[in-house]
Design a protein around this motif. Structure first.
Motif, PDB file in Angstrom:
ATOM      1  N   ILE A  10       0.790  -1.521  -0.235  1.00  0.00           N
ATOM      2  CA  ILE A  10       0.077   0.044   0.227  1.00  0.00           C
ATOM      3  C   ILE A  10       1.132   1.267  -0.123  1.00  0.00           C
ATOM      4  CG2 ILE A  10      -1.891   1.270   1.425  1.00  0.00           C
ATOM      5  CD1 ILE A  10      -2.726  -1.163   2.290  1.00  0.00           C
ATOM      6  N   ILE A  11       1.771   1.335   0.421  1.00  0.00           N
ATOM      7  CA  ILE A  11       2.466   2.174   0.978  1.00  0.00           C
ATOM      8  C   ILE A  11       3.490   2.811  -0.090  1.00  0.00           C
ATOM      9  CG2 ILE A  11       4.740   3.494   2.075  1.00  0.00           C
ATOM     10  CD1 ILE A  11       3.941   2.304   4.346  1.00  0.00           C
ATOM     11  N   LEU A  12       4.395   1.011  -1.026  1.00  0.00           N
ATOM     12  CA  LEU A  12       4.718   1.517  -2.006  1.00  0.00           C
ATOM     13  C   LEU A  12       3.604   1.999  -2.948  1.00  0.00           C
ATOM     14  CD1 LEU A  12       7.001  -1.338  -2.487  1.00  0.00           C
ATOM     15  CD2 LEU A  12       7.777   0.895  -1.768  1.00  0.00           C
ATOM     16  N   GLY A  13       2.361   1.437  -3.286  1.00  0.00           N
ATOM     17  CA  GLY A  13       1.395   2.128  -4.117  1.00  0.00           C
ATOM     18  C   GLY A  13       1.084   4.083  -3.877  1.00  0.00           C
ATOM     19  N   ILE A  14       0.887   3.971  -2.875  1.00  0.00           N
ATOM     20  CA  ILE A  14       0.480   5.248  -2.636  1.00  0.00           C
ATOM     21  C   ILE A  14       1.802   6.589  -3.144  1.00  0.00           C
ATOM     22  CG2 ILE A  14       1.023   7.544  -0.371  1.00  0.00           C
ATOM     23  CD1 ILE A  14      -0.455   4.547   0.981  1.00  0.00           C
ATOM     24  N   LEU A  15       3.420   5.844  -2.838  1.00  0.00           N
ATOM     25  CA  LEU A  15       4.514   6.078  -3.502  1.00  0.00           C
ATOM     26  C   LEU A  15       3.970   6.712  -4.725  1.00  0.00           C
ATOM     27  CD1 LEU A  15       7.789   8.089  -2.633  1.00  0.00           C
ATOM     28  CD2 LEU A  15       8.337   5.635  -2.736  1.00  0.00           C
ATOM     29  N   VAL A  21       7.741  19.176  -5.824  1.00  0.00           N
ATOM     30  CA  VAL A  21       7.074  17.261  -5.711  1.00  0.00           C
ATOM     31  C   VAL A  21       7.328  16.677  -4.839  1.00  0.00           C
ATOM     32  CG1 VAL A  21       7.325  14.627  -7.044  1.00  0.00           C
ATOM     33  CG2 VAL A  21       6.889  17.565  -8.700  1.00  0.00           C
ATOM     34  N   MET A  22       9.249  16.984  -4.724  1.00  0.00           N
ATOM     35  CA  MET A  22       9.485  16.297  -3.293  1.00  0.00           C
ATOM     36  C   MET A  22       8.754  16.451  -1.753  1.00  0.00           C
ATOM     37  SD  MET A  22      13.328  16.270  -4.370  1.00  0.00           S
ATOM     38  CE  MET A  22      14.294  16.468  -2.655  1.00  0.00           C
ATOM     39  N   GLY A  23       8.619  17.381  -1.348  1.00  0.00           N
ATOM     40  CA  GLY A  23       7.928  18.280  -0.890  1.00  0.00           C
ATOM     41  C   GLY A  23       6.714  17.660  -0.711  1.00  0.00           C
ATOM     42  N   THR A  24       5.789  18.101  -1.539  1.00  0.00           N
ATOM     43  CA  THR A  24       4.701  17.642  -1.639  1.00  0.00           C
ATOM     44  C   THR A  24       4.544  15.970  -1.546  1.00  0.00           C
ATOM     45  OG1 THR A  24       4.160  17.562  -3.981  1.00  0.00           O
ATOM     46  CG2 THR A  24       3.743  19.020  -2.903  1.00  0.00           C
ATOM     47  N   THR A  25       5.447  14.773  -1.690  1.00  0.00           N
ATOM     48  CA  THR A  25       5.126  13.600  -2.139  1.00  0.00           C
ATOM     49  C   THR A  25       5.621  13.240  -0.720  1.00  0.00           C
ATOM     50  OG1 THR A  25       6.215  13.198  -4.072  1.00  0.00           O
ATOM     51  CG2 THR A  25       6.627  11.343  -2.652  1.00  0.00           C
ATOM     52  N   LEU A  26       6.627  13.918   0.291  1.00  0.00           N
ATOM     53  CA  LEU A  26       6.813  13.968   1.654  1.00  0.00           C
ATOM     54  C   LEU A  26       5.623  14.030   2.986  1.00  0.00           C
ATOM     55  CD1 LEU A  26       8.878  13.116   3.740  1.00  0.00           C
ATOM     56  CD2 LEU A  26      10.007  15.214   3.065  1.00  0.00           C
ATOM     57  N   ILE A  73       3.916  10.120  -9.638  1.00  0.00           N
ATOM     58  CA  ILE A  73       3.581  10.949 -11.068  1.00  0.00           C
ATOM     59  C   ILE A  73       2.738  11.865 -11.163  1.00  0.00           C
ATOM     60  CG2 ILE A  73       2.309   9.154 -12.929  1.00  0.00           C
ATOM     61  CD1 ILE A  73       3.873   6.836 -12.464  1.00  0.00           C
ATOM     62  N   ASN A  74       1.340  11.511  -9.752  1.00  0.00           N
ATOM     63  CA  ASN A  74       0.414  12.581  -9.843  1.00  0.00           C
ATOM     64  C   ASN A  74       1.358  13.864  -9.925  1.00  0.00           C
ATOM     65  OD1 ASN A  74      -1.434  14.355  -8.708  1.00  0.00           O
ATOM     66  ND2 ASN A  74      -3.021  12.436  -9.709  1.00  0.00           N
ATOM     67  N   HIS A  75       1.530  14.078  -8.507  1.00  0.00           N
ATOM     68  CA  HIS A  75       2.707  15.719  -8.322  1.00  0.00           C
ATOM     69  C   HIS A  75       3.774  15.976  -9.371  1.00  0.00           C
ATOM     70  CE1 HIS A  75       0.591  15.395  -3.960  1.00  0.00           C
ATOM     71  NE2 HIS A  75       0.017  15.062  -4.522  1.00  0.00           N
ATOM     72  N   GLY A  76       4.358  14.741  -9.642  1.00  0.00           N
ATOM     73  CA  GLY A  76       5.079  14.734 -10.756  1.00  0.00           C
ATOM     74  C   GLY A  76       4.352  15.526 -12.073  1.00  0.00           C
TER      75      GLY A  76
END
Length: 190
Positions: A37-42, A137-142, A47-50
């Motif tokens: 689940i975590i890998l799917g979220i990541l 992207v790094m910030g929003t993903t984190l 991709i989405n936020h990129g």
């Protein structure tokens, strides 16, 4: 560095109680496979936020800076109002899991649940504001992971203990402050 830290904080707060966080709770309770689940979220978030960040950068290059300032200021204030409205999970977003594995179901449902979501729109606005798409992207993903990983591991027991109204109010205040500061061009004073 500001773009990374502010993007992380804003999205982590905005994600609290968001439909994708509720989706993380739901998937964790249903499948009990936290790593998938975590890998799917990541993967979905990157991709989405990129894509959202690229759109924000493109907007910055196409729109007059004065017009962009007003668009961003009003957008941040709009997100402040939206942050006060709690999201509900939609059952059809979770039905994909019947045909795909846990990773695939999480990836697909998160990717589409994020479309037009406040955190995706925040990513567009932050990328346009900071003109630093990679850091955003790094910030929003984190920020997404800070909010969603605990949801995956602790599930619904954790949700009942979080003062969601307070979290939404803090996120709204941050968006509102960013909107006002953008409209007042406070960043040019320093």
């Amino acid at each position: 560095m500001d773009s990374l830290l502010i993007s992380t904080g804003v999205v982590a707060l905005a994600e609290m109680g968001d439909k994708t966080q509720l989706l993380a709770f739901f998937l964790a309770a249903r499948f009990k496979k936290p790593i998938s689940i975590i890998l799917g979220i990541l993967a979905a978030t990157i991709i989405n936020h990129g894509l959202a960040s690229a759109l924000g950068a493109w907007i910055t290059s196409m729109v007059n800076p004065e017009v962009l300032r007003w668009i961003l200021g009003v957008s941040f204030i709009g997100m402040a109002i939206w942050a006060l409205i709690p999201d509900k999970i939609e059952e059809e977003e979770t039905q994909v899991a019947k045909h795909l594995g846990v990773f695939g179901a999480t990836f697909i449902t998160f990717f589409f649940a994020e479309m037009g979501d406040k955190t995706q729109l925040a990513t567009i606005a932050l990328a346009a504001h900071y003109a630093a798409p990679l850091a955003v992207v790094m910030g929003t993903t984190l920020g997404m992971l800070i909010a969603d990983v605990p949801a995956v591991f602790v599930g619904n027991q954790f949700a009942a203990k979080i003062p969601m109204k307070l979290i939404h109010s803090i996120a709204a205040a941050i968006f509102a402050i960013m909107g006002v500061l953008t409209l007042l061009e406070v960043d040019k004073l320093f």
